[in-house]
Design a protein around this motif. Structure first.
Motif, PDB file in Angstrom:
ATOM      1  N   UNK A   1       0.824  -1.204   0.000  1.00 47.88           N
ATOM      2  CA  UNK A   1       0.000   0.000   0.000  1.00 47.88           C
ATOM      3  C   UNK A   1       0.869   1.269   0.000  1.00 47.88           C
TER       4      UNK A   1
ATOM      5  N   UNK B   1       1.506   2.182  -3.298  1.00 47.54           N
ATOM      6  CA  UNK B   1       0.309   2.399  -4.111  1.00 47.54           C
ATOM      7  C   UNK B   1      -0.035   1.216  -5.041  1.00 47.54           C
ATOM      8  N   UNK B   2       0.243  -0.004  -4.548  1.00 51.46           N
ATOM      9  CA  UNK B   2      -0.036  -1.175  -5.381  1.00 51.46           C
ATOM     10  C   UNK B   2      -1.529  -1.374  -5.553  1.00 51.46           C
ATOM     11  N   UNK B   3      -1.929  -1.674  -6.769  1.00 52.31           N
ATOM     12  CA  UNK B   3      -3.314  -2.048  -7.055  1.00 52.31           C
ATOM     13  C   UNK B   3      -3.366  -3.577  -7.126  1.00 52.31           C
ATOM     14  N   UNK B   4      -3.769  -4.198  -6.011  1.00 57.87           N
ATOM     15  CA  UNK B   4      -3.737  -5.663  -5.909  1.00 57.87           C
ATOM     16  C   UNK B   4      -4.836  -6.283  -6.774  1.00 57.87           C
TER      17      UNK B   4
ATOM     18  N   UNK C   1       0.268   1.837 -11.404  1.00 60.35           N
ATOM     19  CA  UNK C   1       0.357   2.938 -10.440  1.00 60.35           C
ATOM     20  C   UNK C   1       1.438   2.717  -9.386  1.00 60.35           C
TER      21      UNK C   1
END
Lengths: 283, 283, 283, 283
Positions: C25, C28-31, C55
């Motif tokens: 997080x 800024x990971x987009x899981x 991102x």
């Protein structure tokens, strides 16, 4: 419907089908099911034929003398069974009751064409269940020291009740060679693995340890060699890493119930022929 | 081995088995496989019998006149086929090539007993594959306006090559009634759902939307009614919420290949009999 | 989509999920997918998490130094892989080409996310197929006497092509311990039985002799012990007494293709974690 | 083990995993199982997390106020359930008792984590079975004319016994919209076909008429639209031309039992999340 079923195995030869078909036609048989199999590697002919007795002009008491000449000509092993003569089945059980519950419910609902004159157990645990279905429940304790006497007592009970099929519904004692020799192809066991994998003890634990992706169950006739008799039915279910041993046991139970009940039903419906330590299932 | 296979369907009557068995025995047939089925609800007798021609004393050119009296007596629909007479199979394909690849590999490896004189497509995409296997590839473009001419061209090609089985290997055009009527029980299609669920267009999308837990594929003979012909084979595979539509398509491909190839193989081996918009598979 | 996948295994401890989630997080990971498993019997925590790199604010070249402190704190074994870095896969094959055909078609259709820089065989038979798919085909003959040199030549080829996964697509030579030790969890084999049943030679013949009612296939990582490595996938198909050994071989081929291709796909998609001679499949 | 299970669904957003993991870590949760799913097409995040309450420092009575701010931030639908709070399950049954027998045996053997305070039937037939398992059996007769009163009486019974899950174990009456609306996602039905194929009446007869090669069973939550609710589980079994309708019914029973029991077990273990008329099964 009142039917007769003829099971035959013999060396494969020309004229077999014609001889059998002519015999049945001579007496006006109305054939309902007929299935045959040639095993090329063994040069064996195997057949199951079932006919309606309504129009059949041969008295079934006279069947043996009438058919024997044909049987002799082709060197047949054969047996004939009447749907009206229900197999007398004894269930052996220990403490796990899931297969017993299943068999009794199928019996009561008319799915299994048999009589069940008794249940034999080495424990008291399943008595209430037997009572619910109105089946006499006999406890024969088995210890390391009394095995011979226990089996003698069991065989006494089986003979007294005219039993011709024994179903081991998760019965946890190994039967002696004497016992199994006395009931050839008449004892059906359920083993909780996909045989020949994980024969012997604790198959679910070993399946878990090996990391297999499917678990299985196998019903087979009991022979002298443990878990090595002719296989009647097998099935599997997928598992994943999320399943611990307890989950395998739970999932396996469903397999055990179904695989055992199929084998028993096929045997009772005279759909099973054994040769070369294998079975043919005339389904 | 050089064999003949006889497929019969007729009203069930006593003496059928005997009549057929005697006929074959008269000419010294060595029966390899014999299987029969009685459909009680339709009072129908269905049979498949295959014999080795090595010792057979009747010239197969004389089979028809020799057998016809028996056929007439029992009102049989029948056909006899020789293993030496390979079915001539045409594959129709559009752009998806997974079924085509599969069929061609099975053909080349000897699994499918047939000749494949041509492939017909409405696109150029699969030409290289056809070339690799040495099979002539004909492109017949199909548009909204030229459908009748396109089918005329297709049927010309089929007749020129003596085709007696058409396999629609994910061919994306609907055949006209005239076309399918000209090839009764000779066009096998693969539909990418478990029929009768999700007949028609976009079955994977609809399966995803409905949230089913298994997806399927169905091979069937093509009739006038879309996706309604006699089912030859079906199978399913488990899916989960993790599978999006693309995953369903991927998983479905494996089903399509296997379900179509089984149907084609059974047809080529003369194991399929059609009645009452159903099939009997003599496996 | 451009993604990264992190695979972790370590002793299970409180705070693991939070530490990993917070780390991702922070940048800024987009899981997209996250899956974890606790093996209670081994007190092990296993996790797979995949995120979109669009991102993500951490340069993946800096991932290792940024993540290592967390890995150290929890004693993690870990690896991170980028979807953009395609695995380099070599196929080993002998004469049976059904698995090869299948893998190459899946590769070409985009189902397998990898590059295939070469095929190695001990026979010429599959060269035309390799040519069709445009993949260099190297024949390295293997005899009883030249095994060591042959493997040296094979390993030379593998290194020259930067191979990091070897798929034995019915390759009929047993690899030496030196070879398999050099490619731990990087060699996937297909065995044509339901392991641990019928390990070793001629499993279909032995399945036929034993009279089993289902046959299977197993894909597994190759270890020093023959047919004993961590199982990745298994499946079975029902057979009957009508199936002779040749039929078992035919039916088995379909299993082999599918079971091997699933294992390869899961490995390429970084869905497989090995521990305790087993696999977790994050499907 | 005393555990809590949190089920969450909400729009997918960065930081969700971290927020939840941090919350649980703050109170020293020992996470046993954690599983999440992103449905891209709906932009939905779904999660199930289960933790041991032994070391958990937050009083579960204070869970709601503590967690609500996080839930509000992300717009969550959520529920938390304690393993110690057993679901109160009512079984509805008519005359067919095979599913009832199965559920009661699983309940007694500890496989189903629930209390069963009552069985409701429109017939007397299953009373003995209920008595055997010691479960109160209420007969509420249903006729064309008394449907509203009958349902009023049923709902009275359900409320009096604090029931929160109703299992229709081959209950042959269609529930009114008022009834099903009062128990959203709390009524599980077993339908004896592979939905959406053969919804409505007499699915086995229609499967036989259509000539399908597999039959199925489907468990689903009951909604206003007959046989259209979210599917929880499905399975199939192979049939052949030898199976008449009676055989389909017999084979189907085994499916019905297993498919229904899996659905009930998953619901009781809080493994099911519903969205978009589908289910996610966190298995």
């Amino acid at each position: 419907m009142n039917t007769a079923t003829l099971l035959i195995s013999c060396p494969d030869r020309k004229g077999l089908s014609a001889a059998i078909a002519n015999f049945l036609y001579t007496y006006n048989a109305n054939i309902i099911h007929s299935d045959q199999h040639q095993d090329e590697s063994e040069n064996l002919f195997l057949m199951r034929v079932e006919w309606d007795l309504a129009d059949f002009t041969l008295d079934m008491n006279a069947f043996q003398p009438a058919f024997q000449p044909i049987a002799d000509r082709f060197g047949m092993h054969w047996q004939v069974a009447l749907s009206a003569q229900r197999t007398r089945l004894a269930i052996f059980v220990s403490k796990y009751d899931h297969c017993l519950v299943d068999l009794l419910h199928r019996y009561k609902s008319g799915e299994l064409h048999c009589d069940i004159p008794l249940i034999i157990s080495n424990h008291e645990d399943c008595r209430a269940l037997a009572d619910f279905y109105g089946i006499p429940y006999h406890v024969v304790e088995v210890t390391k020291d009394n095995k011979a006497e226990a089996e003698a007592r069991q065989r006494e009970l089986l003979q007294a009740h005219g039993v011709d099929l024994i179903v081991l519904a998760r019965y946890m004692q190994v039967l002696s060679h004497e016992f199994t020799a006395a009931y050839p192809q008449q004892v059906i066991n359920i083993h909780h693995s996909f045989l020949p994998a994980f024969d012997g003890a604790k198959p679910y634990h070993r399946a878990f340890a090996r990391g297999v992706k499917l678990i299985g169950a196998t019903s087979h006739y009991v022979t002298e060699v443990l878990d090595d008799g002719p296989i009647i039915e097998q099935d599997v279910i997928r598992i994943s890493h999320r399943d611990d041993v307890d989950e395998l046991v739970l999932k396996g139970r469903d397999l055990e119930r179904i695989v055992l009940s199929r084998a028993v039903k096929w045997h009772l419906d005279r759909r099973v022929l054994v040769y070369a330590n294998k079975t043919v299932i005339f389904s």
